[in-house]
Enzyme design. Structure first.
Site, mmCIF file in Angstrom:
data_model
loop_
_atom_site.group_PDB
_atom_site.id
_atom_site.type_symbol
_atom_site.label_atom_id
_atom_site.label_comp_id
_atom_site.label_asym_id
_atom_site.label_seq_id
_atom_site.Cartn_x
_atom_site.Cartn_y
_atom_site.Cartn_z
ATOM 1 N N LYS A 89 -4.670 24.044 -6.157
ATOM 2 C CA LYS A 89 -5.832 24.537 -6.906
ATOM 3 C C LYS A 89 -6.445 23.349 -7.660
ATOM 4 O O LYS A 89 -5.715 22.522 -8.224
ATOM 5 C CB LYS A 89 -5.413 25.629 -7.898
ATOM 6 C CG LYS A 89 -4.798 26.857 -7.237
ATOM 7 C CD LYS A 89 -4.657 28.057 -8.151
ATOM 8 C CE LYS A 89 -3.759 27.892 -9.352
ATOM 9 N NZ LYS A 89 -2.352 27.532 -9.040
ATOM 10 N N GLY B 156 0.873 25.960 -12.523
ATOM 11 C CA GLY B 156 1.467 26.508 -13.727
ATOM 12 C C GLY B 156 1.925 27.932 -13.512
ATOM 13 O O GLY B 156 1.345 28.666 -12.710
ATOM 14 N N SER B 157 2.979 28.345 -14.214
ATOM 15 C CA SER B 157 3.392 29.750 -14.181
ATOM 16 C C SER B 157 2.410 30.590 -14.995
ATOM 17 O O SER B 157 1.545 30.058 -15.683
ATOM 18 C CB SER B 157 4.798 29.890 -14.749
ATOM 19 O OG SER B 157 5.715 29.233 -13.915
ATOM 20 N N GLY B 158 2.563 31.897 -14.898
ATOM 21 C CA GLY B 158 1.680 32.804 -15.620
ATOM 22 C C GLY B 158 0.637 33.432 -14.713
ATOM 23 O O GLY B 158 -0.134 34.285 -15.162
ATOM 24 N N HIS B 159 0.622 33.011 -13.439
ATOM 25 C CA HIS B 159 -0.318 33.572 -12.460
ATOM 26 C C HIS B 159 0.384 34.472 -11.444
ATOM 27 O O HIS B 159 -0.203 34.796 -10.413
ATOM 28 C CB HIS B 159 -1.029 32.449 -11.698
ATOM 29 C CG HIS B 159 -1.738 31.466 -12.559
ATOM 30 N ND1 HIS B 159 -2.709 31.851 -13.443
ATOM 31 C CD2 HIS B 159 -1.615 30.122 -12.679
ATOM 32 C CE1 HIS B 159 -3.159 30.769 -14.070
ATOM 33 N NE2 HIS B 159 -2.503 29.712 -13.631
ATOM 34 N N HIS C 211 -6.975 30.460 -16.705
ATOM 35 C CA HIS C 211 -6.143 30.053 -17.837
ATOM 36 C C HIS C 211 -6.800 30.451 -19.146
ATOM 37 O O HIS C 211 -6.465 29.930 -20.199
ATOM 38 C CB HIS C 211 -5.933 28.533 -17.827
ATOM 39 C CG HIS C 211 -5.394 28.021 -16.545
ATOM 40 N ND1 HIS C 211 -6.192 27.556 -15.534
ATOM 41 C CD2 HIS C 211 -4.125 27.944 -16.093
ATOM 42 C CE1 HIS C 211 -5.424 27.194 -14.503
ATOM 43 N NE2 HIS C 211 -4.177 27.427 -14.816
ATOM 44 N N ASP D 74 -2.728 19.436 -11.754
ATOM 45 C CA ASP D 74 -2.170 19.773 -10.442
ATOM 46 C C ASP D 74 -2.549 18.708 -9.417
ATOM 47 O O ASP D 74 -1.708 18.239 -8.643
ATOM 48 C CB ASP D 74 -2.701 21.137 -9.960
ATOM 49 C CG ASP D 74 -2.113 22.308 -10.745
ATOM 50 O OD1 ASP D 74 -1.346 22.069 -11.695
ATOM 51 O OD2 ASP D 74 -2.445 23.458 -10.415
#
Lengths: 327, 327
Positions: B105, B54-57, B215, B110
């Site tokens: 991860k 996911g994006s945001g990391h 998250h 995922d």
């Protein structure tokens, strides 16, 4: 106030100790008084570049000490000018037969203390004052503030000094970069200075602060929270009005996070700003996106533009090896 | 919700466009489906390393694509797994006669989507699952989460792949790094996912969340806000209990900011953690401090330790040239 600290008094010392330990291959820390120098001695005849200012803006300036950039940095307490003894001790440590150039952000305390230090120095010395924040008018009583453009001055003059430029050449180059650089920032939240324990300014849930300074100084105007496109257009318009780049002009576009803004938002701001410049026929030739001139935990960002020519581009591209800027 | 965005729907696309433009010397962006690859084609016979999530990391994973590290990264929507078509298209683009290694991860979405992609791939492929978060017990039903140790797996395996390691050697090395890596994080605030528009979890003004996920998953236990020394001791104790380093053991110590934590605090955490390890006779041989595996605008940080030997140290030191990790 929610911070990972042991105490207001010990924060700077403990943090600098960690910085010195984590980057012991690049820098070393002097403790009394505080200054950071390169680990490797420079060749004799290289102009020594020294900067400094209040802490809380990391990686500016300690993270920018190293080959191709600063010779030393003097960190003050948070948002507080370093003292003349720090600057003098740093100058004595790194002066190497070619004089010292102080690179100083235009804040009253910094300017005064670097002036006092300069007066007491035995060696040749010059100062470049950085005044890139266009949120204040050019004729503002104390002049414009120095913000994220400082890194660009430090990088470009650093490369020239490394290549053998003289003290007067470094000073002239620094002033040329400053004249060709303009920045403006926007805050979504205030920062919280640990010693104060509460936000520096109040800001509504639907408000942003346009033209904010890097210490949480109130800006040009509070505005309603609006779209990223509106925010970026506001910043770009102010910078454009100041630098007046012509079509075909090449620029360095630097989007700087203030500390609490996700990378996704910084790259979005970069995208929107680059689009606006490109629509005006301006060529975005070089880029830097990330947290470089921070304001502790402030959410928001600034945009900085430098008008490039071949010489400045080449100096920007020259190798740099510091804790936080490397290529 | 205070964010610099145009809209929840357009954020990822606009941000990736900015990322691609700002780093066009290093990476290129494929748009349908989304994946990022290196600009420079690799030599035939090099194992292709692909990660994603996911994006945001950010900078994980897109900012870690480049020479010496990943060949491709697949960004999903914020905190949402990328889809199998992204992974398959990325694999087709970068597979170069030596097979594909997925670095994943350990999150259900995922894992499932990378498995689906793997089953449909025509080429040789293997997967390394990263499970470094020691805030969950080893026998947790879905296994431990993959957090900031993922970067270390990617860097070390990236160096080995660059040096000509085979697919099975890369997989074995990745699993060895994972087995020798442990992380734990602490949050001071929640993050706010744009599509949700409000903080992921509630947290009191005097509370911290120990063992939080990247998250914003609630952690091991909420605790009263305490000193940096107490917080760090808590994290170090958990990591120590898991890795059990002996006196004389060399380690890589990585302090990772979640997005909204000032560098001063991260270096303070580094200092305190390094001191604790040193008191136990453990040698901090390599360091990484900064925002690498972020959780949007969450305040807090994680500590990651990898037990080093000469081979791992050499691979960690090998040159890397990505948007956000370079030496």
């Amino acid at each position: 106030m929610k911070k990972i600290i042991n105490g207001v008094e010990s924060l700077l010392e403990e943090s600098l100790n960690g910085f010195a330990k984590a980057h012991s291959d690049i820098i070393q820390l002097n403790r009394q008084p505080h200054f950071v120098t390169r680990k490797q001695q420079t060749k004799a005849g290289k102009v020594a570049l020294i900067s400094g200012g209040g802490s809380g803006h990391e990686p500016l300036h300690t993270g920018l000490v190293g080959s191709g950039m600063l010779d030393a940095a003097c960190p003050g307490q948070i948002f507080t000018s370093p003292t003349p003894d720090q600057m003098m001790a740093a100058a004595e440590a790194v002066e190497n037969e070619a004089g010292v150039l102080f690179i100083v952000k235009n804040y009253a305390g910094d300017v005064m203390n670097f002036e006092i230090a300069a007066e007491m120095l035995d060696c040749q010395h010059q100062t470049v004052l950085v005044t890139d924040d266009v949120s204040l008018p050019k004729d503002h009583s104390t002049g414009r503030r120095g913000v994220a453009g400082t890194l660009i001055v430090e990088k470009i003059v650093g490369a020239a000094a490394e290549a053998g430029a003289t003290l007067l050449e470094c000073k002239a180059l620094g002033e040329r970069v400053n004249d060709n650089t303009a920045s403006m920032g926007v805050a979504l939240t205030s920062c919280t200075v640990p010693a104060l324990g509460q936000p520096t300014f109040e800001i509504g849930d639907n408000e942003i602060e346009m033209g904010v300074g890097i210490h949480g100084e109130r800006g040009r105007e509070p505005m309603d929270l609006t779209s990223a496109s509106d925010i970026v257009e506001h910043l770009v318009t102010a910078i454009d009005a100041d630098l007046k780049p012509q079509a075909g002009q090449k620029i360095l576009l630097h989007v700087n996070g203030f500390g609490a803004t996700p990378a996704m938002e910084l790259y979005l701001v970069y995208e929107l700003a680059a689009e606006l410049w490109q629509q005006r026929g301006v060529e975005v030739e070089r880029s830097l996106v990330g947290n470089y001139t921070t304001s502790l935990d402030m959410a928001g960002c600034s945009i900085t533009v430098t008008l490039l020519d071949d010489e400045l581009t080449q100096l920007w591209d020259a190798p740099v090896h510091t804790a936080n800027l490397r290529w």
